[in-house]
Design an enzyme around this catalytic site. Structure first.
Site, PDB file in Angstrom:
ATOM      1  N   SER A 173       1.497  -7.425  -0.981  1.00 35.44           N
ATOM      2  CA  SER A 173       2.171  -8.398  -0.114  1.00 35.44           C
ATOM      3  C   SER A 173       1.428  -9.722  -0.024  1.00 35.44           C
ATOM      4  O   SER A 173       1.986 -10.711   0.462  1.00 35.44           O
ATOM      5  CB  SER A 173       2.396  -7.812   1.279  1.00 35.44           C
ATOM      6  OG  SER A 173       1.182  -7.671   1.991  1.00 35.44           O
ATOM      7  N   THR A 192       0.820  -1.209   0.000  1.00 32.11           N
ATOM      8  CA  THR A 192       0.000   0.000   0.000  1.00 32.11           C
ATOM      9  C   THR A 192       0.853   1.258   0.000  1.00 32.11           C
ATOM     10  O   THR A 192       0.501   2.265  -0.624  1.00 32.11           O
ATOM     11  CB  THR A 192      -0.931   0.008   1.228  1.00 32.11           C
ATOM     12  OG1 THR A 192      -1.789  -1.130   1.160  1.00 32.11           O
ATOM     13  CG2 THR A 192      -1.770   1.267   1.285  1.00 32.11           C
ATOM     14  N   THR A 222       1.368  -4.447   4.256  1.00 31.13           N
ATOM     15  CA  THR A 222       1.107  -4.792   5.658  1.00 31.13           C
ATOM     16  C   THR A 222       0.527  -6.189   5.847  1.00 31.13           C
ATOM     17  O   THR A 222       0.672  -6.779   6.919  1.00 31.13           O
ATOM     18  CB  THR A 222       0.144  -3.768   6.297  1.00 31.13           C
ATOM     19  OG1 THR A 222      -1.088  -3.752   5.555  1.00 31.13           O
ATOM     20  CG2 THR A 222       0.751  -2.377   6.302  1.00 31.13           C
ATOM     21  N   ASP A 223      -0.128  -6.732   4.829  1.00 34.79           N
ATOM     22  CA  ASP A 223      -0.877  -7.977   5.034  1.00 34.79           C
ATOM     23  C   ASP A 223       0.009  -9.154   5.435  1.00 34.79           C
ATOM     24  O   ASP A 223      -0.392  -9.995   6.237  1.00 34.79           O
ATOM     25  CB  ASP A 223      -1.684  -8.330   3.786  1.00 34.79           C
ATOM     26  CG  ASP A 223      -2.878  -7.404   3.586  1.00 34.79           C
ATOM     27  OD1 ASP A 223      -3.220  -6.687   4.543  1.00 34.79           O
ATOM     28  OD2 ASP A 223      -3.461  -7.407   2.494  1.00 34.79           O
TER      29      ASP A 223
END
Length: 331
Positions: A46, A4, A77-78
């Site tokens: 990710s 992101t 972030t995932d």
């Protein structure tokens, strides 16, 4: 590596578009913090990150390790918690900071956290006082083996599970809470065992679902309920399947799907009956992300039961503290 923090709106939805140099240029006052060189390894959501990407990141840091004082890795972030854990095992006892960061909102969005997280990460990487792999997010510095994404939209996306944050960042100032002490020189590893399964227990699960997973991998992490254990209904079918997997040489790490406090297989009969199996590893206070990454690292080094147990239970960057551990946890 994408995520992101490097994304913009496309007709297909958010997708990584910004390159590393553009991200660095967006950080206000970066030139007062450090001199930063940029390298783009990937441009991926990710969700698409796999063990091969983890090894590539580690190989790249090894290649440039002598030339820089610290490293900042931008990442989605995932799966950042998995990557941070994996890098903690692939790069051990680094005296230099290796910082992962990202954002919940793209750089071009109102209220984006991208610039703040990036600036905080550069502060940490240039500090010289935060060795090893960390996640820097929303003013928190979290050990790479303890990070977990706990919010899908809020800016405080990550928590440190069962261990305090290592430091905080406020007003551009780094406030250290816990000192990490590398043992000897940095060590790099170049392999991870990719065939590691992860299965979450749930009341309607069928025994053949567990069997299918254990038949297709060399190691597995089971997220059980509460303190840990397996159901004993259906004539103990779950344990029989586990026993057959152990006979084939599969290793199983038992954790809990409860985020805090960790497992305790001795607490209940459904767990204690499993501790007789040498290939059954208890995760105690580890995160599931760290357990998956550590099992992948351990099984890439050995399949000997005694060696696997020794490696799995030896703390790496604050990842695990078994109840009988008597070592200084900060060493």
């Amino acid at each position: 590596t994408g995520g992101t923090i490097a994304s913009d709106i496309t007709p297909q939805g958010l997708s990584p578009n910004f390159d590393a140099s553009e991200l660095a240029a967006s950080v206000p006052g970066l030139e007062k913090i450090c001199k930063a060189d940029c390298l783009a390894l990937y441009s991926l959501d990710s969700t698409n990150i796999s063990p091969g990407h983890w090894c590539k990141i580690a190989e790249t840091i090894k290649e440039y390790y002598g030339a820089y004082d610290g490293f900042v890795i931008t990442h989605g972030t995932d799966t950042m918690a998995y990557t941070a854990a994996a890098l903690s095992y692939l790069i051990q006892d680094s005296s230099k900071p290796i910082v992962l960061t990202g954002s919940q909102r793209p750089p071009g969005f109102d209220g984006s956290d991208a610039k703040t997280n990036l600036r905080d990460s550069f502060i940490c990487a240039a500090s010289g006082s935060l060795p090893g792999v960390t996640v820097v997010f929303d003013g928190r510095v979290i050990a790479g083996t303890r990070a977990k994404k706990t919010h899908s939209k809020s800016l405080n996306a990550f928590e440190s599970i069962n261990f305090p944050c290592l430091a905080g960042i406020s007003g551009g100032r780094l406030i250290r809470y816990i000192e990490a002490k590398p043992r000897g020189g940095v060590r790099f590893y170049n392999r991870l065992e990719a065939d590691i399964g992860l299965l979450r227990m749930y009341p309607t699960i069928k025994a053949d679902q567990l069997e299918h997973m254990l038949n297709s991998c060399d190691g597995a992490v089971i997220e059980s309920y509460g303190s840990g254990g397996l159901p004993v209904y259906r004539d103990g079918e779950f344990e029989k399947i586990l026993s057959r997997a152990f006979e084939r040489g599969v290793f199983v790490a038992m954790t809990t799907q409860v985020e805090h406090d960790g497992s305790d297989l001795d607490a209940y009969a459904v767990g204690r009956r499993l501790t007789k199996y040498p290939r059954l590893l208890e995760c105690y206070d580890m995160t599931a992300e760290a357990a998956v990454a550590k099992l992948a690292w351990v099984l890439s080094l050995s399949r000997n039961t005694s060696a696997v147990r020794e490696l799995f239970y030896k703390p790496v960057m604050f990842d695990i503290f078994p109840p009988d551990d008597t070592d200084d946890c900060l060493i």
